[in-house]
Structures are given as structure tokens and as C-alpha cells.
Motif scaffolding. Structure first.
Motif, PDB file in Angstrom:
ATOM      1  N   PRO A 171       9.982   3.565   4.343  1.00 35.24           N
ATOM      2  CA  PRO A 171       9.458   4.161   3.106  1.00 35.24           C
ATOM      3  C   PRO A 171       9.404   3.186   1.935  1.00 35.24           C
ATOM      4  CG  PRO A 171      10.982   5.670   4.175  1.00 35.24           C
ATOM      5  CD  PRO A 171      11.074   4.372   4.922  1.00 35.24           C
ATOM      6  N   ASP A 172      10.175   2.090   2.017  1.00 34.55           N
ATOM      7  CA  ASP A 172      10.160   1.071   0.967  1.00 34.55           C
ATOM      8  C   ASP A 172       9.114  -0.017   1.216  1.00 34.55           C
ATOM      9  OD1 ASP A 172      12.249   2.322  -0.408  1.00 34.55           O
ATOM     10  OD2 ASP A 172      13.751   1.310   0.833  1.00 34.55           O
ATOM     11  N   GLY A 173       8.354   0.112   2.296  1.00 36.48           N
ATOM     12  CA  GLY A 173       7.299  -0.846   2.567  1.00 36.48           C
ATOM     13  C   GLY A 173       7.704  -2.059   3.367  1.00 36.48           C
ATOM     14  N   GLU A 174       8.928  -2.056   3.896  1.00 36.09           N
ATOM     15  CA  GLU A 174       9.382  -3.187   4.700  1.00 36.09           C
ATOM     16  C   GLU A 174       9.003  -2.975   6.167  1.00 36.09           C
ATOM     17  OE1 GLU A 174      10.587  -5.954   3.528  1.00 36.09           O
ATOM     18  OE2 GLU A 174      10.529  -5.164   1.476  1.00 36.09           O
ATOM     19  N   LEU A 175       8.652  -4.055   6.830  1.00 34.66           N
ATOM     20  CA  LEU A 175       8.280  -3.974   8.240  1.00 34.66           C
ATOM     21  C   LEU A 175       9.506  -3.649   9.080  1.00 34.66           C
ATOM     22  CD1 LEU A 175       6.061  -4.380  10.396  1.00 34.66           C
ATOM     23  CD2 LEU A 175       6.831  -6.767  10.550  1.00 34.66           C
ATOM     24  N   GLU A 203       8.426   7.165   7.445  1.00 32.41           N
ATOM     25  CA  GLU A 203       7.935   5.858   7.876  1.00 32.41           C
ATOM     26  C   GLU A 203       6.412   5.895   7.967  1.00 32.41           C
ATOM     27  OE1 GLU A 203      11.770   4.665  10.687  1.00 32.41           O
ATOM     28  OE2 GLU A 203      10.047   5.728  11.516  1.00 32.41           O
ATOM     29  N   VAL A 204       5.799   4.770   7.623  1.00 31.60           N
ATOM     30  CA  VAL A 204       4.343   4.683   7.625  1.00 31.60           C
ATOM     31  C   VAL A 204       3.890   3.819   8.801  1.00 31.60           C
ATOM     32  CG1 VAL A 204       2.295   4.004   6.325  1.00 31.60           C
ATOM     33  CG2 VAL A 204       4.298   4.918   5.123  1.00 31.60           C
ATOM     34  N   PHE A 205       2.930   4.346   9.554  1.00 29.31           N
ATOM     35  CA  PHE A 205       2.372   3.621  10.689  1.00 29.31           C
ATOM     36  C   PHE A 205       0.954   3.164  10.353  1.00 29.31           C
ATOM     37  CE2 PHE A 205       5.450   6.644  12.317  1.00 29.31           C
ATOM     38  CZ  PHE A 205       6.227   5.861  13.166  1.00 29.31           C
ATOM     39  N   ILE A 206       0.702   1.882  10.545  1.00 29.10           N
ATOM     40  CA  ILE A 206      -0.632   1.319  10.340  1.00 29.10           C
ATOM     41  C   ILE A 206      -1.041   0.605  11.636  1.00 29.10           C
ATOM     42  CG2 ILE A 206      -2.026  -0.388   9.107  1.00 29.10           C
ATOM     43  CD1 ILE A 206      -1.479   1.916   7.372  1.00 29.10           C
ATOM     44  N   THR A 207      -2.239   0.918  12.121  1.00 33.57           N
ATOM     45  CA  THR A 207      -2.743   0.202  13.280  1.00 33.57           C
ATOM     46  C   THR A 207      -3.666  -0.919  12.824  1.00 33.57           C
ATOM     47  OG1 THR A 207      -4.724   1.562  13.622  1.00 33.57           O
ATOM     48  CG2 THR A 207      -2.672   2.344  14.611  1.00 33.57           C
ATOM     49  N   SER A 236     -13.487  -5.814   2.211  1.00 36.66           N
ATOM     50  CA  SER A 236     -12.513  -5.840   1.133  1.00 36.66           C
ATOM     51  C   SER A 236     -11.400  -4.861   1.493  1.00 36.66           C
ATOM     52  CB  SER A 236     -13.166  -5.440  -0.185  1.00 36.66           C
ATOM     53  OG  SER A 236     -12.204  -5.335  -1.208  1.00 36.66           O
ATOM     54  N   ILE A 237     -10.163  -5.356   1.639  1.00 34.76           N
ATOM     55  CA  ILE A 237      -9.056  -4.517   2.098  1.00 34.76           C
ATOM     56  C   ILE A 237      -8.116  -4.209   0.942  1.00 34.76           C
ATOM     57  CG2 ILE A 237      -7.070  -4.396   3.646  1.00 34.76           C
ATOM     58  CD1 ILE A 237      -8.612  -6.148   5.595  1.00 34.76           C
ATOM     59  N   LEU A 238      -7.795  -2.925   0.792  1.00 36.95           N
ATOM     60  CA  LEU A 238      -6.948  -2.459  -0.311  1.00 36.95           C
ATOM     61  C   LEU A 238      -6.065  -1.321   0.181  1.00 36.95           C
ATOM     62  CD1 LEU A 238      -6.372  -2.451  -3.443  1.00 36.95           C
ATOM     63  CD2 LEU A 238      -8.139  -0.679  -3.599  1.00 36.95           C
ATOM     64  N   TYR A 239      -4.801  -1.308  -0.242  1.00 39.47           N
ATOM     65  CA  TYR A 239      -3.870  -0.225   0.067  1.00 39.47           C
ATOM     66  C   TYR A 239      -3.492   0.476  -1.233  1.00 39.47           C
ATOM     67  CZ  TYR A 239      -3.375  -2.929   4.371  1.00 39.47           C
ATOM     68  OH  TYR A 239      -3.633  -3.618   5.530  1.00 39.47           O
ATOM     69  N   SER A 240      -3.410   1.811  -1.207  1.00 43.08           N
ATOM     70  CA  SER A 240      -3.085   2.542  -2.434  1.00 43.08           C
ATOM     71  C   SER A 240      -2.423   3.880  -2.108  1.00 43.08           C
ATOM     72  CB  SER A 240      -4.333   2.769  -3.288  1.00 43.08           C
ATOM     73  OG  SER A 240      -5.345   3.397  -2.534  1.00 43.08           O
ATOM     74  N   PHE A 242       2.345   1.267   0.008  1.00 42.78           N
ATOM     75  CA  PHE A 242       3.302   1.582   1.074  1.00 42.78           C
ATOM     76  C   PHE A 242       3.564   0.392   1.988  1.00 42.78           C
ATOM     77  CE2 PHE A 242      -0.959   3.162   1.888  1.00 42.78           C
ATOM     78  CZ  PHE A 242      -1.305   2.514   3.059  1.00 42.78           C
ATOM     79  N   ILE A 243       3.006  -0.765   1.658  1.00 45.00           N
ATOM     80  CA  ILE A 243       3.290  -1.995   2.396  1.00 45.00           C
ATOM     81  C   ILE A 243       3.694  -3.060   1.379  1.00 45.00           C
ATOM     82  CG2 ILE A 243       2.378  -3.793   3.929  1.00 45.00           C
ATOM     83  CD1 ILE A 243       0.370  -1.805   4.968  1.00 45.00           C
ATOM     84  N   ALA A 244       4.844  -3.662   1.578  1.00 47.65           N
ATOM     85  CA  ALA A 244       5.278  -4.725   0.682  1.00 47.65           C
ATOM     86  C   ALA A 244       4.262  -5.870   0.707  1.00 47.65           C
ATOM     87  CB  ALA A 244       6.654  -5.235   1.093  1.00 47.65           C
ATOM     88  N   GLU A 245       4.080  -6.493  -0.425  1.00 50.66           N
ATOM     89  CA  GLU A 245       3.057  -7.530  -0.577  1.00 50.66           C
ATOM     90  C   GLU A 245       3.199  -8.634   0.472  1.00 50.66           C
ATOM     91  OE1 GLU A 245      -0.401  -8.742  -2.213  1.00 50.66           O
ATOM     92  OE2 GLU A 245       0.759  -7.012  -2.938  1.00 50.66           O
ATOM     93  N   LYS A 246       4.409  -8.978   0.807  1.00 48.35           N
ATOM     94  CA  LYS A 246       4.639 -10.083   1.741  1.00 48.35           C
ATOM     95  C   LYS A 246       4.210  -9.763   3.163  1.00 48.35           C
ATOM     96  CE  LYS A 246       9.442  -8.604   2.469  1.00 48.35           C
ATOM     97  NZ  LYS A 246      10.858  -8.976   2.326  1.00 48.35           N
ATOM     98  N   HIS A 247       3.970  -8.457   3.466  1.00 46.76           N
ATOM     99  CA  HIS A 247       3.601  -8.067   4.822  1.00 46.76           C
ATOM    100  C   HIS A 247       2.105  -7.811   4.988  1.00 46.76           C
ATOM    101  CE1 HIS A 247       7.779  -7.873   5.790  1.00 46.76           C
ATOM    102  NE2 HIS A 247       8.024  -6.791   5.089  1.00 46.76           N
ATOM    103  N   LYS A 248       1.364  -7.780   3.903  1.00 42.60           N
ATOM    104  CA  LYS A 248      -0.040  -7.364   3.990  1.00 42.60           C
ATOM    105  C   LYS A 248      -0.888  -8.307   4.839  1.00 42.60           C
ATOM    106  CE  LYS A 248      -0.028  -4.675  -0.266  1.00 42.60           C
ATOM    107  NZ  LYS A 248      -0.529  -4.532  -1.648  1.00 42.60           N
ATOM    108  N   ASP A 249      -0.522  -9.579   4.882  1.00 41.23           N
ATOM    109  CA  ASP A 249      -1.299 -10.531   5.669  1.00 41.23           C
ATOM    110  C   ASP A 249      -1.091 -10.356   7.169  1.00 41.23           C
ATOM    111  OD1 ASP A 249      -2.384 -11.626   3.414  1.00 41.23           O
ATOM    112  OD2 ASP A 249      -0.960 -13.292   3.292  1.00 41.23           O
ATOM    113  N   LEU A 250      -0.120  -9.533   7.561  1.00 37.71           N
ATOM    114  CA  LEU A 250       0.096  -9.268   8.984  1.00 37.71           C
ATOM    115  C   LEU A 250      -1.076  -8.488   9.588  1.00 37.71           C
ATOM    116  CD1 LEU A 250       3.838  -8.133   9.055  1.00 37.71           C
ATOM    117  CD2 LEU A 250       2.911 -10.262   9.977  1.00 37.71           C
TER     118      LEU A 250
END
Length: 377
Positions: free
Chosen positions: A356-360, A336-340, A295-299, A313-321
Motif C-alpha cells: 500500500p506504500d508503493g514499495e515492490l 496491495e496493488v497488482f500491475i501487469t 505516454s505513461i502516467l500513474y494516478s 501507488f508505485i514509488a518513483e524508484k520502481h516505475k522504470d520496472l
């Protein structure tokens, strides 16, 4: 005025353990250092440690150079071509202190100490089953499971002190079984004990070590199967509990380091987190043996008010990436937020940078199981 940085060109290419060419997907403008819209930066880049799968000797080190716009893979191998076997088996932690880069390689039972500028090996420190590393007053502190990997009869773990000048282990202290993340604060070390080798008999305490005497002075009862441990600006410890993966759920517990007592807890699973400017950036990729799935969740959580924010910190449209989030970091200056993304754990992963706005902003391909980031100043 400092000259503008080059355009960063990022593209996906076929992964090869030998390549060190820049990876390009799209044109990205690196902010102008010293320009009117961007203050002069101190961060010159960052190292990314790829864990690699157990027993496959595929741990590797990447470097993002903000001054040239290059993202290079396998910089350890490039800087140390005469070392047989590369970086080793399972990279578990990384940190920069002064001019040195420390890389903990768990199954290879060592810490590689490198020149942070060149990546060349300065020394290899042998230690069994090392896990995480922290720094304080000229010393490095390393948690170690000891014993063989996965051995339910392994002894209690230790915290080892490394002198950052001589690069030798100077002191050791016993803590709980399978100690994980640790922080040094106010002349003490706090380390999360897991007991992960002997389920369901997990540990549930944070060990407190007095640095001056290098003795364990206390164990704080927190929750089951502890892992992550971060310190906020007010002296609170944010400790993650993984539960038992069955009936006892994972949670996030806040411990007041000044009183060494539990302050509050949140019934939310947290796989990893980083605290930046009084905000905890968190994700959870919790596995349940009951459902057999993740179960994956960002907060995000305000650490001063201890309340969750109504945004991520990730826009909804990018979470499936992101198939399997595995590492997280926040740029100390640009936010800027880095996610591996470890993906399937056996093929090259990805590193995503979000505004910072959650855009890729950009994406690069990494080594296998990208996990840990250390910024270079």
C-alpha cells in the motif's frame, strides 16, 4: 489459530508453455492467517488471464495460491489436458461468480466456464467476438462486438444474458457499435460503446439497459471512443474515453447513474482503472499517432471528493520496472496493488505486487500480455 502460510519463493525462470512450477525471485512471507498482525483472510488466491497475441492461440490462465505460496502458469491446460488447442485466441475478460470461473476468449468466439476450484471446464458457450463480463442477481452479462474482427461494416453489438445455473444464453439486446466494459447496477446495465472498428466515426454513448424488460432504454452522450466503465460506492460511473488518437485527447468522464447525466470530466487519459475503498487507482499508457509514442502516467483519485491525490501507488524508484502497464487490481483485504507488464507484447510479461506504500513486494513472470485478475474467495 490457523497455521501460518508457507514462505512464497519467487524466482525468474525461462518461460515455457508447459511449466507449472512455482516461480521464485525473492523470499516473501505470506501474512499469517488469523495472526495478531493480520486478520483472517477470505481471499485464497487469484486467477490471472494472459491475453496472448491475436491469431497465435496463446491465451493462458495462471493461478496464485495464497495457501501454498505457489504461482502456477497454464493451469487451464493442466486441468484440461484432453482439450486440443488450450484456452484459445485472445483472452479478453475474466470473472468469478459463485463456484464458477468465466473466461471470455474473444477471437475464439467463446466463453469458457470453469470450476473455480479445479479449473476444469464445465461448459463452453459460443458467442461471436465477446469482450467483457459482469454479474448480477444470478446472471452473467456479456458485451459482444458481433461481426468479424476489425470489420468496419460490422453490425451493432449486443449484451447477452447468461443464466449461471443452466449456463445458456437466455436473452440478447442490441446496443451501440463495438461495446466494451459494462456494469450492472440498480436493475440496469450500463455499457460503454466504442465504435472502434470505424475510425474516425467512433461511438460516444453509454447504453442503458433495463434488466427486467431487457431493452435499451437510453443512450447517455459521454465522449468519443469509450472503453472502461467502473462503478463507485455512490452510484457514479467512471468512463474512459480514448479520443481519436490525433486531435481529440482522451479523458475520464463521471456519469451519475441515478440521474443518468454527465456529472464532471477530467482532461486526463486513463487506460485502465480499478476503484477500491473510494479510491480510483489508474494508469495511462496512451498512444498518439502524432508523436508515435506512448505516454505513461500513474494516478489516484478520491471518488467521494472527486479530486486527485498528490501521490501514486508505485514509488518513483520502481516505475522504470514497468515497460508497458496492461492490467491493474487491488487486493480487497491487504490493499496491495497488482500491475501487469505486457513488455513488448510478444514475450512473457510480468506481474508486480506493490505494498500500500508503493514499495515492490514481489514479481513473477507470466504468460504473454498479462491482463485480467479475478480474486478467489
Amino acid at each position: 489459530m490457523k497455521k501460518c502460510c508457507l514462505l512464497l519463493m519467487i524466482f525468474f525462470g525461462m518461460y515455457s508453455c508447459q511449466t507449472d512450477d512455482p516461480i521464485t525471485e525473492s523470499d516473501i512471507q505470506i501474512p499469517d492467517e488469523g495472526g495478531e498482525d493480520q486478520p483472517a483472510t477470505l481471499v485464497k488466491g487469484f486467477y490471472l488471464l494472459n491475453e496472448g497475441n491475436m491469431s497465435m492461440n496463446k491465451a493462458s490462465l495462471d493461478f496464485m495460491n495464497y495457501e501454498t505460496g505457489d504461482y502456477k502458469r497454464n493451469v487451464f491446460t493442466e486441468a484440461n489436458p484432453d482439450l486440443v488447442g488450450g484456452l484459445g485466441d485472445v483472452g479478453s475478460a475474466i470473472g468469478i461468480y459463485g463456484s464458477k470461473l468465466y473466461v471470455v476468449v474473444n477471437a475464439s468466439n467463446k466463453v469458457e466456464v470453469l470450476d473455480a476450484n479445479t479449473g476444469k471446464r464445465l461448459k463452453k458457450i459460443d458467442i461471436d467476438n465477446g469482450r467483457y463480463i459482469a454479474f448480477y442477481n444470478g446472471k452473467a452479462y456479456l458485451s459482444s462486438y458481433l461481426g468479424s474482427i476489425g470489420d468496419p461494416n460490422a453490425p451493432n453489438g449486443i449484451v447477452a444474458e447468461i443464466d449461471t445455473t443452466s449456463l445458456s444464453i437466455t436473452r440478447r439486446v442490441e446496443v451501440g457499435r463495438q461495446p466494451e466494459e459494462l456494469v450492472a447496477y440498480n436493475d440496469k446495465i450500463y455499457v460503454a460503446n466504442s465504435g472502434g472498428y470505424s475510425p474516425p466515426n467512433y461511438e460516444s454513448t453509454v447504453s442503458v439497459i433495463d434488466i427486467n424488460t431487457f431493452t435499451e432504454t437510453k443512450r447517455i452522450e459521454v465522449a468519443l471512443n469509450l472503453h472502461r466503465l467502473k462503478l463507485d460506492s455512490e452510484g457514479d460511473l467512471y468512463v474512459t474515453s480514448r479520443g481519436d488518437y490525433y486531435d481529440t485527447p482522451s479523458k475520464l468522464v463521471v456519469v451519475d447513474a441515478n440521474t443518468e447525466t454527465v456529472k464532471t470530466s477530467f482532461e486526463i487519459g486513463v487506460s485502465n482503472l480499478v476503484i477500491h475503498k473510494d479510491i480510483a487507482y489508474m494508469y495511462n499508457s496512451e498512444f498518439s499517432y502524432i508523436t508515435g509514442d506512448y505516454s505513461i502516467l500513474y494516478s489516484m483519485l478520491d471518488t467521494q471528493s472527486e479530486t486527485f491525490l498528490d501521490k501514486t501507488f508505485i514509488a518513483e524508484k520502481h516505475k522504470d520496472l514497468i515497460k508497458m502497464p496492461y492490467g491493474i487490481a487491488v487486493h480487497p483485504e491487504t490493499d496491495e496493488v497488482f500491475i501487469t507488464d505486457a513488455k513488448d507484447y510478444v514475450t512473457p510479461g510480468n506481474l508486480h505486487c506493490f505494498t500500500p506504500d508503493g514499495e515492490l513486494k514481489w514479481t513473477v513472470q507470466t504468460g504473454d500480455i498479462p491482463a485480467h485478475i479475478a480474486f478467489k474467495y
